[in-house]
Design an enzyme around this catalytic site. Structure first.
Site, short mmCIF file in Angstrom:
data_model
loop_
_atom_site.label_atom_id
_atom_site.label_comp_id
_atom_site.label_asym_id
_atom_site.label_seq_id
_atom_site.Cartn_x
_atom_site.Cartn_y
_atom_site.Cartn_z
N LYS A 31 30.45 16.14 6.05
CA LYS A 31 31.09 16.56 7.30
C LYS A 31 30.12 16.30 8.44
CE LYS A 31 30.34 20.97 9.07
NZ LYS A 31 30.36 22.40 9.22
N GLU A 65 28.16 34.13 11.03
CA GLU A 65 26.76 33.71 10.88
C GLU A 65 25.88 34.54 11.81
OE1 GLU A 65 26.49 29.12 10.12
OE2 GLU A 65 27.80 29.47 11.82
N ASP A 120 33.71 22.71 14.31
CA ASP A 120 32.61 22.79 13.35
C ASP A 120 32.99 23.61 12.11
OD1 ASP A 120 29.87 22.31 12.55
OD2 ASP A 120 29.48 24.41 13.00
N HIS A 167 36.05 24.37 6.99
CA HIS A 167 35.82 25.48 6.05
C HIS A 167 36.94 26.53 6.07
CE1 HIS A 167 32.04 23.58 5.66
NE2 HIS A 167 31.43 24.16 6.65
P1 NAP Z 1 19.05 14.03 9.52
O1 NAP Z 1 18.05 15.06 9.13
O2 NAP Z 1 19.06 13.53 10.93
O3 NAP Z 1 18.86 12.79 8.53
C1 NAP Z 1 19.51 11.56 8.74
C2 NAP Z 1 19.07 10.58 7.67
O4 NAP Z 1 19.71 9.34 7.92
C3 NAP Z 1 17.59 10.34 7.62
O5 NAP Z 1 17.17 10.19 6.29
C4 NAP Z 1 17.45 9.00 8.36
O6 NAP Z 1 16.28 8.39 7.90
C5 NAP Z 1 18.73 8.29 7.90
N1 NAP Z 1 19.16 7.25 8.84
C6 NAP Z 1 19.41 7.38 10.16
N2 NAP Z 1 19.78 6.17 10.66
C7 NAP Z 1 19.77 5.29 9.63
C8 NAP Z 1 20.07 3.91 9.51
N3 NAP Z 1 20.44 3.16 10.57
N4 NAP Z 1 19.96 3.33 8.30
C9 NAP Z 1 19.60 4.05 7.22
N5 NAP Z 1 19.30 5.37 7.27
C10 NAP Z 1 19.39 5.97 8.47
O7 NAP Z 1 20.53 14.52 9.22
P2 NAP Z 1 21.02 15.62 8.16
O8 NAP Z 1 20.90 16.96 8.80
O9 NAP Z 1 20.35 15.40 6.87
O10 NAP Z 1 22.57 15.32 8.07
C11 NAP Z 1 23.11 14.19 7.40
C12 NAP Z 1 24.64 14.29 7.45
O11 NAP Z 1 25.07 15.47 6.79
C13 NAP Z 1 25.19 14.39 8.86
O12 NAP Z 1 26.47 13.77 8.89
C14 NAP Z 1 25.37 15.88 9.06
O13 NAP Z 1 26.35 16.19 10.01
C15 NAP Z 1 25.81 16.28 7.67
N6 NAP Z 1 25.55 17.69 7.35
C16 NAP Z 1 24.29 18.19 7.45
C17 NAP Z 1 24.07 19.52 7.10
C18 NAP Z 1 22.68 20.11 7.15
O14 NAP Z 1 22.55 21.29 6.79
N7 NAP Z 1 21.66 19.39 7.55
C19 NAP Z 1 25.12 20.33 6.67
C20 NAP Z 1 26.40 19.77 6.56
C21 NAP Z 1 26.59 18.45 6.90
P3 NAP Z 1 15.47 7.28 8.74
O15 NAP Z 1 15.38 7.77 10.15
O16 NAP Z 1 14.18 7.12 8.01
O17 NAP Z 1 16.31 6.09 8.60
#
Ligand code: NAP
Length: 480
Positions: free
Chosen positions: A145, A213, A232, A237
């Site tokens: 999501k 939350e 969100d 959810h």
């Molecule tokens: P994040 O911390 O910003 O991580 C993003 C990842 O994507 C990093 O590993 C980044 O690594 C990689 N990335 C970015 N651009 C890229 C590209 N052009 N090619 C290949 N890899 C790339 O984000 P996140 O919080 O983990 O969230 C990821 C997804 O899950 C999002 O859609 C977010 O909305 C969703 N989500 C997150 C959470 C949470 O708790 N964090 C919860 C629910 C949903 P590099 O910069 O090294 O490429």
């Protein structure tokens, strides 16, 4: 009770965004735990990927440093788990790394691509997987999501994915569906004959669904200020919880039968009257910051809280309101579904006043479990008094005190490998949810009204309380 673990087939799981927050905090720990209990076989492999240039051993050390201090992680098992990890740098928007990734994949094992990256990259990655010959007819693609920002963007994402993958290969995650209690809601309804005859407008007065939350929007300011609580939380959810509570029994517990019934609930939702919605924004804490400070925009009209009265227009639910609420910086972290049964129609006991209906509470967090309030005789001689007692079942206790609570991601990732889409959202389901949410959000965007301020640590704005009070009902206290 000892849980039975059936190992899944050997697999190659390619984890895009492996250096990101979600992968490190949720997905990799979930895989570790499935490895520890023996569900992830030794022949399974996780191929982690992001843009950053890194050797596999450096990535393993990065994962080790995140996991080793957790009390439940065992060093020897962690070593063996890390041997299953490889790393390859791939640029989702360029050509770097794709050939290398293709050479690493084995032809004869389950193949899954987990896109733990921003949604803007979903179609790009899907297309490159297809163009570089990595996507086989049986591979699976998992997306996180938010699945779009509105109906139009969700349709574009669906089209982007379906150009390269069939619907049966696409796994859209809503991690709420991986929670034990949410699945238990289906077991409670469809594996017991006790509740189903009562599960309708003749016996249920109303339903409350709360996802509260205590945290604010810190760390997600820019995203949240564009989204708000409705996009969100409610679109995904709360909508899923509403669907599982309100849906008809599917003929079988198979993905499309379950998802067909959920779509019917969403399609039966009536448009919400403006007077049946309360929006809020949390005020500054004493000496601290509020929502507007956090997002750095004094004019923001984005809601950090929303409560709605919703009607499911069908025979089962005619006239039964579903009250939904979710918000940040509330008095407790709590998610629950509360089913309030109708009051007994007649009182036979003298001097006990009005009798109220039984209340079934399905707790998702904290402490997953189910409570049923019942009215009994207050023990002792001297008059006939009644008292409310709760039949309370905490799953942790009921299923053997020391069973570790599993994270939703453990279940969901293994379901992907097993090829079971039951707990994932289908494309039409996501679009139907957006089609219902869009007019509400657009009406807010067109109006100059601001969300009402509420105090951090409260239950939300006064209007949310009034939403129920004016119907002669009251919310169950958050954290009560
Ligand atoms: P994040 O911390 O910003 O991580 C993003 C990842 O994507 C990093 O590993 C980044 O690594 C990689 N990335 C970015 N651009 C890229 C590209 N052009 N090619 C290949 N890899 C790339 O984000 P996140 O919080 O983990 O969230 C990821 C997804 O899950 C999002 O859609 C977010 O909305 C969703 N989500 C997150 C959470 C949470 O708790 N964090 C919860 C629910 C949903 P590099 O910069 O090294 O490429």
């Amino acid at each position: 009770m000892v849980s039975r673990v059936i190992p899944v087939d050997p697999f190659d799981l390619v984890l895009f965004g492996a250096t990101g927050d979600l992968a490190q905090r949720k997905i990799l720990p979930a895989l570790y735990h499935r490895f520890e209990v023996g569900q992830m076989p030794e022949q399974a492999r996780i191929i982690a990927s992001a843009r950053s240039d890194m050797e596999s051993h450096a990535f393993r050390e990065h994962v080790r440093s995140g996991l080793r201090d957790k009390p439940e992680v065992k060093a020897e098992i962690l070593d063996r788990f890390l041997e299953r990890l490889e790393y390859v740098a791939v640029d989702a928007l360029g050509e770097t790394g794709w050939n290398c990734l293709r050479e690493m994949l084995r032809p004869d094992v389950v193949r899954a691509f987990y896109l733990s990256v921003g949604p803007g990259l979903f179609p790009e990655i899907a297309q490159r997987l297809h163009d570089h010959g990595l996507a086989t007819p049986d591979s699976r693609i998992v997306v996180e999501k938010p699945f779009g920002h509105d109906l139009e963007s969700a349709k574009a994402l669906n089209e982007g994915l379906r150009r390269c993958f069939e619907e049966r290969q696409i796994y859209r995650i809503d991690h709420y569906l991986g929670k034990e209690t949410v699945q238990n809601l289906m077991a409670l309804r469809f594996a017991n004959s006790l509740f189903e005859p009562l599960w309708n407008a003749s016996h249920i007065d109303h339903v409350q669904i709360t996802v509260a939350e205590t945290v604010g929007v810190e760390g997600r300011e820019a995203y949240y200020d564009r989204a708000g609580a409705m996009r969100d939380m409610v679109q995904n959810h709360l909508m899923q919880l509403l669907c599982l509570t309100a849906m008809e029994p599917p003929s079988k517990f198979v993905p499309n039968a379950v998802r067909d019934e959920k779509v019917k609930v969403i399609e039966a939702l009536e448009p919400v009257e403006p007077g049946d919605i309360a929006r809020g924004q949390y005020r500054p804490e004493k000496g601290g910051d509020g929502y507007l400070d956090h997002v750095g925009n004094p004019d923001s009209r984005t809601e950090s809280f929303v409560a709605l009265k919703v009607h499911v227009a069908n025979w089962r639910w005619a006239g039964v309101p579903f009250y939904l609420r979710t918000g940040k910086r509330l008095r407790a972290r709590e998610s629950e579904i509360v089913v309030v049964f109708r009051d007994p129609p007649h009182t036979i006991f003298p001097n006990v006043g009005h009798l109220h209906g039984n209340v079934l509470v399905i707790r998702l967090q904290p402490d997953e479990g189910i409570t049923l309030s019942t009215t009994i005789k207050d023990p002792g001689p001297g008059g006939f008094r009644l008292a409310d007692v709760a039949l309370d079942m905490s799953f942790a206790e009921a299923l053997g005190g020391n069973v570790r609570a599993q994270d939703a991601y453990e279940r969901l990732v293994m379901d992907v490998i097993r090829g079971d889409q039951t707990l994932f959202m289908r494309g039409d389901e996501v679009e139907a949810a957006w089609a219902w949410v869009d007019p509400i959000v657009h009406a807010w965007e067109d109006s100059r009204d601001r969300p009402s301020p509420y105090d951090p640590g409260s239950s939300g704005p006064e209007e949310a309380l009034m939403l129920m009070h004016r119907d002669g009902r009251r919310w169950r206290q958050i954290g009560g």
